[in-house]
Write a protein that holds these residues in place. Sequence first.
Motif, PDB file in Angstrom:
ATOM      1  N   ALA A 187       1.913 -11.436  21.371  1.00 28.64           N
ATOM      2  CA  ALA A 187       0.791 -11.113  20.502  1.00 28.64           C
ATOM      3  C   ALA A 187       0.419  -9.634  20.572  1.00 28.64           C
ATOM      4  O   ALA A 187      -0.114  -9.070  19.599  1.00 28.64           O
ATOM      5  CB  ALA A 187      -0.413 -11.964  20.869  1.00 28.64           C
ATOM      6  N   THR A 188       0.693  -8.984  21.691  1.00 29.25           N
ATOM      7  CA  THR A 188       0.343  -7.566  21.820  1.00 29.25           C
ATOM      8  C   THR A 188       1.258  -6.675  20.991  1.00 29.25           C
ATOM      9  O   THR A 188       0.910  -5.533  20.695  1.00 29.25           O
ATOM     10  CB  THR A 188       0.421  -7.116  23.295  1.00 29.25           C
ATOM     11  OG1 THR A 188       1.777  -7.201  23.753  1.00 29.25           O
ATOM     12  CG2 THR A 188      -0.459  -7.992  24.173  1.00 29.25           C
ATOM     13  N   LEU A 189       2.415  -7.215  20.608  1.00 28.42           N
ATOM     14  CA  LEU A 189       3.380  -6.434  19.835  1.00 28.42           C
ATOM     15  C   LEU A 189       3.161  -6.593  18.334  1.00 28.42           C
ATOM     16  O   LEU A 189       3.348  -5.658  17.561  1.00 28.42           O
ATOM     17  CB  LEU A 189       4.798  -6.860  20.207  1.00 28.42           C
ATOM     18  CG  LEU A 189       5.946  -5.937  19.816  1.00 28.42           C
ATOM     19  CD1 LEU A 189       5.733  -4.550  20.394  1.00 28.42           C
ATOM     20  CD2 LEU A 189       7.272  -6.513  20.319  1.00 28.42           C
ATOM     21  N   GLY A 190       2.766  -7.797  17.921  1.00 30.11           N
ATOM     22  CA  GLY A 190       2.498  -8.040  16.507  1.00 30.11           C
ATOM     23  C   GLY A 190       3.702  -7.840  15.620  1.00 30.11           C
ATOM     24  O   GLY A 190       3.606  -7.256  14.542  1.00 30.11           O
ATOM     25  N   ALA A 191       4.853  -8.346  16.072  1.00 26.05           N
ATOM     26  CA  ALA A 191       6.098  -8.127  15.337  1.00 26.05           C
ATOM     27  C   ALA A 191       6.607  -9.417  14.716  1.00 26.05           C
ATOM     28  O   ALA A 191       6.408 -10.511  15.251  1.00 26.05           O
ATOM     29  CB  ALA A 191       7.169  -7.562  16.269  1.00 26.05           C
ATOM     30  N   THR A 192       7.274  -9.270  13.592  1.00 24.55           N
ATOM     31  CA  THR A 192       8.049 -10.348  12.981  1.00 24.55           C
ATOM     32  C   THR A 192       9.513 -10.101  13.307  1.00 24.55           C
ATOM     33  O   THR A 192       9.994  -8.973  13.170  1.00 24.55           O
ATOM     34  CB  THR A 192       7.860 -10.356  11.458  1.00 24.55           C
ATOM     35  OG1 THR A 192       6.489 -10.603  11.152  1.00 24.55           O
ATOM     36  CG2 THR A 192       8.740 -11.427  10.805  1.00 24.55           C
TER      37      THR A 192
ATOM     38  N   GLN B 271       1.242  -1.096   9.230  1.00 23.47           N
ATOM     39  CA  GLN B 271       0.799  -2.314   8.555  1.00 23.47           C
ATOM     40  C   GLN B 271       1.614  -3.519   8.987  1.00 23.47           C
ATOM     41  O   GLN B 271       1.082  -4.617   9.171  1.00 23.47           O
ATOM     42  CB  GLN B 271       0.915  -2.123   7.041  1.00 23.47           C
ATOM     43  CG  GLN B 271       0.473  -3.326   6.214  1.00 23.47           C
ATOM     44  CD  GLN B 271       0.386  -2.986   4.745  1.00 23.47           C
ATOM     45  OE1 GLN B 271      -0.438  -2.165   4.342  1.00 23.47           O
ATOM     46  NE2 GLN B 271       1.239  -3.596   3.932  1.00 23.47           N
ATOM     47  N   SER B 272       2.923  -3.333   9.147  1.00 21.12           N
ATOM     48  CA  SER B 272       3.780  -4.428   9.603  1.00 21.12           C
ATOM     49  C   SER B 272       4.899  -3.855  10.450  1.00 21.12           C
ATOM     50  O   SER B 272       5.314  -2.705  10.262  1.00 21.12           O
ATOM     51  CB  SER B 272       4.357  -5.213   8.416  1.00 21.12           C
ATOM     52  OG  SER B 272       5.314  -4.432   7.712  1.00 21.12           O
ATOM     53  N   LEU B 273       5.379  -4.672  11.373  1.00 18.24           N
ATOM     54  CA  LEU B 273       6.476  -4.286  12.251  1.00 18.24           C
ATOM     55  C   LEU B 273       7.497  -5.413  12.226  1.00 18.24           C
ATOM     56  O   LEU B 273       7.214  -6.535  12.650  1.00 18.24           O
ATOM     57  CB  LEU B 273       5.970  -4.044  13.668  1.00 18.24           C
ATOM     58  CG  LEU B 273       7.003  -3.781  14.758  1.00 18.24           C
ATOM     59  CD1 LEU B 273       7.857  -2.568  14.422  1.00 18.24           C
ATOM     60  CD2 LEU B 273       6.307  -3.592  16.110  1.00 18.24           C
TER      61      LEU B 273
END
Length: 288
Positions: A50-55, A30-32
């Motif tokens: 954007a391909t990683l989708g990490a905060t 759900q989140s990384l």
Amino acid sequence: MIDAVVVAHGQADVTSRAARSIRSAGVVVQSLTIVDTAGDPALTDLADDATLGATVLPCPDNPGYGAAADAGVDLGQAPLVLVTNADVWVHPGALDELARALEEAPDAACAGPLLLNTDGSPQDSAFAFPGLGQAVSDLLPVPARVRGSRLNGRLWSAGPARDVGYVLGAFMLIRRRAYELVGGFSSVYWMYAEEVDLCRRFWDDGWRVRYVPVAQVTHIRAATTSARDIEMLPQLYRSRARWYRRHSARPMASAAIGLMWLGLGVRARLPGPRREAYAAAQAALNLD
């Protein structure tokens, strides 16, 4: 659904590989969140991928592994939380197996995988809680087979999933409810023993800890700390002493810390590049 928290201290390339392996592990993440304890601009740049989708959560003052993990966990809300080092990569299906183990054991607080070296050989991944043997085994010239045995708290890596005292903090899938009920990681452990403390509190609160060797994760052993191995030795023994004081009866704690004090004193008097570190570690036993 899983919230993943990667605690990183520099090493952007290694961290990126870990994060990508988590994203491609099969289970829904759900989140990384990458917790950056070094203030590394290269880690900050990962948030733009954007391909990683990490905060990326900056913690440049380096509050310690447990406190950094807590900060990352607080950002999510999924029922399961993965807390991991940056120096890992997840094998296909590993997260699914760990999540399944927690689903099948609703009274289990966390589950850990079989950790592998980069050559595929197994690492010590499951442990009994420390006793007197563990207090001094690293300081004595004992055979490797003894150091890696039950006499030193190491549990056999192969076999079926089972309950253990604790799993290595390098990779833990944790039930958020249990984590919150016991208060998460303790900030009193800046480095080392934080997972031993957490799992002890899970057991004390009525939860179990599961070891699931069918789930496999490669772990570059001490990739972050190896360059500072001598510098970190006092911190290791300070945390060990702190654990004994908090979780053992006074006679056991006194005996364990006394044995460590004697062993470190002997090592500090032997020739070698670690003499000063052993002396500092001996002094660190008395800092609490």
